[in-house]
Design an enzyme around this catalytic site. Structure first.
Site, mmCIF file in Angstrom:
data_model
loop_
_atom_site.group_PDB
_atom_site.id
_atom_site.type_symbol
_atom_site.label_atom_id
_atom_site.label_comp_id
_atom_site.label_asym_id
_atom_site.label_seq_id
_atom_site.Cartn_x
_atom_site.Cartn_y
_atom_site.Cartn_z
ATOM 1 C CD GLU B 61 -11.926 4.173 5.828
ATOM 2 O OE1 GLU B 61 -12.379 4.985 6.665
ATOM 3 O OE2 GLU B 61 -11.258 3.178 6.153
ATOM 4 C CG HIS B 130 -13.836 -7.087 8.477
ATOM 5 N ND1 HIS B 130 -14.313 -6.405 9.563
ATOM 6 C CD2 HIS B 130 -12.653 -6.505 8.176
ATOM 7 C CE1 HIS B 130 -13.437 -5.463 9.914
ATOM 8 N NE2 HIS B 130 -12.430 -5.503 9.085
HETATM 9 C C1 LIG Z 1 -13.409 2.262 8.571
HETATM 10 C C2 LIG Z 1 -12.294 1.282 8.650
HETATM 11 N N1 LIG Z 1 -11.190 1.483 7.904
HETATM 12 C C3 LIG Z 1 -10.169 0.621 7.967
HETATM 13 C C4 LIG Z 1 -10.224 -0.472 8.772
HETATM 14 C C5 LIG Z 1 -9.080 -1.453 8.814
HETATM 15 N N2 LIG Z 1 -8.407 -1.343 10.108
HETATM 16 C C6 LIG Z 1 -8.681 -2.194 11.099
HETATM 17 S S1 LIG Z 1 -7.883 -1.809 12.491
HETATM 18 C C7 LIG Z 1 -7.118 -0.495 11.792
HETATM 19 C C8 LIG Z 1 -6.184 0.330 12.607
HETATM 20 C C9 LIG Z 1 -6.851 0.963 13.773
HETATM 21 O O1 LIG Z 1 -5.922 1.492 14.640
HETATM 22 P P1 LIG Z 1 -6.316 2.071 16.051
HETATM 23 O O2 LIG Z 1 -7.618 2.793 15.963
HETATM 24 O O3 LIG Z 1 -5.159 2.829 16.543
HETATM 25 O O4 LIG Z 1 -6.602 0.802 16.947
HETATM 26 P P2 LIG Z 1 -5.609 -0.359 17.412
HETATM 27 O O5 LIG Z 1 -5.768 -1.478 16.399
HETATM 28 O O6 LIG Z 1 -4.250 0.193 17.438
HETATM 29 O O7 LIG Z 1 -6.103 -0.818 18.733
HETATM 30 C C10 LIG Z 1 -7.500 -0.384 10.459
HETATM 31 C C11 LIG Z 1 -6.989 0.622 9.518
HETATM 32 C C12 LIG Z 1 -11.410 -0.674 9.508
HETATM 33 N N3 LIG Z 1 -11.565 -1.761 10.288
HETATM 34 N N4 LIG Z 1 -12.406 0.216 9.438
#
Ligand SMILES: Cc1ncc(C[n+]2csc(CCOP(=O)(O)OP(=O)(O)O)c2C)c(N)n1
Lengths: 350, 328
Positions: B61, B130
């Site tokens: 971000e 959230h």
């Molecule tokens: C700082 C932040 N940006 C965006 C999000 C929204 N978000 C939640 S999960 C996610 C994807 C994360 O992917 P990964 O780290 O690969 O974990 P996975 O869900 O695949 O286990 C996003 C973009 C968030 N929770 N926190």
């Protein structure tokens, strides 16, 4: 690996799978709300890693953490009650699915902001190093999370000060809908650790024995005082990112291909009574696996009925967890104020 | 001609028209492209304009918002989507130290045509990390405009005005309003982006609100009318700057003001509005301005408690009764 351990692995993987399937059902019924990120497909990582830890090690996790908590020993009833928002939940109904905490079991939380787990983990690691304790910290994160600045900042500090942290990447190849090649210039996560001279290994995250072996090895190094390590587990989530996401961005052939390597199926195969060919034994590689296989054959640990019995047992556990959650009382607003001011020692400030 | 659309569709349409009209407009954020945006706002734009203009970013971000700052410095018109305002906390350096300051620090020599869209608010049991709004944090930063649309028409107008302006603008959207329906007339001439509107005239008290609380204030006003109390409802539409004149004119008619906000009460937007209106209309007021706000507590996951932490229509009605009684 003895029978007890082999069967414990199998039990926990099954529990993780059934628990999550039940969560999906309870979400549809409206008993669970909010964001619900499920874990099917990734069980071998939680089980392989956490079984290699001591109970005195700390665990820091993300929002996809129910199974981490279960394997850690947080009672299934308390996890389910938390998902139901009840007072009997491990976060007293204040945290929900994404924020499971159990300080007693050193389960230091599920964090919902991507990239938050690293600084928390190095903080715990700092304390351990400062006091020269024999403990370690397990820091879980996803592949999408390695692009957050905190990853680089925390790895640098961890390496600089030789902090006892095992960084575990659960690489399920997607950050919500963005596939790893579209979000990472270096999709081999383990290679990134080299920038900080952190020893790193990539393992098959669908194979619980391999994950376990690698974790044991890494923790040995950490406890010997060599500083942080990184483990990248290649895995796959069978469902969408969360209950709000059907996951249509993934080609069906891809999902099918990964389901063929279902870690539960793999684990079961390890424990089956079918005698492997010498080629299969050779291909299987790691010692622990061969030993487990051989042991299971020799002892006849597990046969069809034994497995059915295990399944029934897990089913009962999940059922009891749901029952506990249903019957648990709702928290009150007073509970919420107490949670907020839990560290005020009763002082009232107006 | 007005048609009925949802707020996300109004935002989508605004973006589509902006991108068609000006090649310098581009969008970036997590899952805005192939996936179409978490709340569908960027749906279809990736297919139409390609990946250089609708860019899926890594979860980074601070840096991708900073990228927006850099691009704006060369005159481009980036529209950064931060998936939710909770993650905007990671981008506060880019927003506060860069976007809001660089035009000033350059002695007024640089444009900052940066638009940041970000949903926030208390939605449905998303828990403390959230479920928050950050208007209080952003309002305290000179150099930022903050708009808070509550209708499809305003969402459409204000997003367009944001992208066309050379100022950094934060569009704070509400997660529970994306699927709200209302009329949209794309040909109607927009008022200035910061102009507050009187959504409903009344003589007994003024309800000042914004975003989802403006919708609830409207519902409360209808309930109050059945009980013989005529509330005037002001939708602020913008939190920086605030259109004080519309508020002052209203207080001159009603002599009482109730400010409704979803965010925590302490040091929040309502505190600013109450203090300012007191200064501006002291002699007109028959009672101290009253604030109705969220409890000073992180949002609990439990659904019943969650509802208790933010104002509901019943709470607004009850507070209005109290204020009217107190002042008579
Ligand atoms: C700082 C932040 N940006 C965006 C999000 C929204 N978000 C939640 S999960 C996610 C994807 C994360 O992917 P990964 O780290 O690969 O974990 P996975 O869900 O695949 O286990 C996003 C973009 C968030 N929770 N926190």
């Amino acid at each position: 690996m003895d029978k007890r351990q082999a069967l414990a692995f199998l039990h926990d993987m099954l529990l993780g799978r059934r628990f999550e399937e039940r969560c999906a059902e309870e979400y549809m019924k409206g008993n669970i709300a909010g964001f619900l990120h499920l874990y099917p497909g990734e069980e071998a990582v939680a089980v392989g890693v956490i079984h290699a830890c001591e109970t005195s090690d700390y665990i820091v996790s993300t929002y996809r953490e129910h199974v981490h908590a279960l394997v850690r020993g947080v009672p299934a009833g308390e996890v389910m009650a938390e998902l139901f928002g009840k007072r009997g939940g491990c976060s007293r109904g204040m945290g929900g699915s994404m924020h499971l905490f159990d300080p007693q079991r050193r389960f230091m939380g599920g964090y919902a902001i991507v990239g938050e787990t690293y600084p928390v983990a190095i903080g715990l690691g700092y304390g351990i190093a400062m006091k020269d304790l024999p403990e370690a910290v397990i820091c879980f994160f996803g592949d999408g999370a390695v692009n957050q600045g905190t990853f680089h900042e925390s790895l640098n500090m961890a390496a600089l000060w030789k902090l006892p942290v095992l960084f575990v990447c659960e690489n399920n190849q997607y950050a919500i809908g963005t596939e790893i090649h579209r979000h990472s210039a270096v999709p081999e996560v383990y290679k990134r650790a080299a920038a900080y001279r952190i020893p790193a290994e990539r393992v098959d995250g669908m194979d619980v024995l391999e994950v376990h072996r690698a974790t044991e090895h890494a923790l040995q190094q950490i406890r010997a005082g060599s500083g942080p390590q990184l483990l990248e587990c290649l895995t796959y989530r069978f469902r969408g990112h969360s209950m709000a996401d059907p996951g249509h961005y993934r080609p069906p052939v891809e999902v099918k291909a990964h389901q063929q390597t279902d870690p539960l199926e793999l684990a079961l195969r390890e424990l089956s009574l079918v005698y492997p060919t010498p080629e299969q034994i050779a291909a299987a590689g790691p010692d622990a696996l061969l030993k487990l296989r051989q042991y299971c054959f020799d002892q006849g640990h597990l046969h069809e009925e034994g497995f059915e019995e295990l399944e029934r047992q897990v089913q009962d556990e999940v059922e009891a967890a749901v029952q506990f959650a249903l019957e648990a009382p709702e928290p009150t607003l007073d509970d919420a104020w107490q949670a907020l001011y839990c560290n005020r020692r009763g002082e009232i400030l107006i | 001609m007005a048609e009925e659309v949802l707020i996300w569709q109004a935002l989508n349409r605004a973006l589509d028209e902006l991108m068609a009209a000006d090649e310098d407009v581009f969008i970036l954020g997590e899952d805005v492209g192939l996936y179409g945006g978490s709340y569908r706002v960027t749906e279809g734009l990736y297919a139409k304009y390609g990946e250089w203009r609708v860019r899926d970013t890594p979860i980074s971000e601070d840096s991708f918002t900073g990228l927006g700052v850099g691009a704006a410095l060369m005159g481009l018109r980036p529209v950064v989507e931060i998936m939710t305002v909770n993650f905007a906390l990671l981008a506060l350096d880019a927003i506060i130290n860069m976007a809001a300051k660089v035009p000033f620090m350059s002695g007024g020599r640089l444009p900052m045509g940066l638009t940041i869209r970000t949903p926030g608010g208390v939605a449905k049991q998303l828990a403390a990390q959230h479920s928050q709004r950050l208007e209080h944090t952003l309002m305290n930063v000179p150099g930022l405009r903050i708009v808070v649309p509550a209708t499809p028409q305003d969402a459409y107008w204000q997003l367009k005005q944001a992208v066309l302006s050379d100022e950094p603008v934060i569009v704070l959207e509400h997660e529970l309003l994306y699927f709200h329906k209302g009329p949209l007339d794309p040909t109607a001439p927009p008022p200035p982006p910061h102009r507050a509107v009187v959504r409903r005239p009344g003589r007994d008290l003024t309800l000042v609100a914004y975003s989802k609380m403006a919708v609830l204030a409207g519902q409360a006003a209808e309930r109050l009318a059945e009980q013989g109390i005529e509330a005037e409802v002001i939708d602020l539409r913008s939190l920086s700057p605030i259109d004080w004149q519309t508020c002052v004119d209203s207080v001159a008619r009603t002599h009482r003001v109730l400010i409704v906000e979803e965010d925590c009460r302490f040091a929040g937007a309502g505190a600013e509005i109450a203090a300012d209106l007191t200064e501006r209309c002291f002699t007109q007021l028959e009672a101290a301005p009253m604030r109705l706000a969220g409890l000073d507590m992180p949002t609990p996951y439990n659904g019943t408690l969650e509802a208790q932490t933010i104002p509901q229509v019943d709470d607004i009605v009850a507070a209005a009764h109290r204020l009217v009684k107190e002042a008579s």
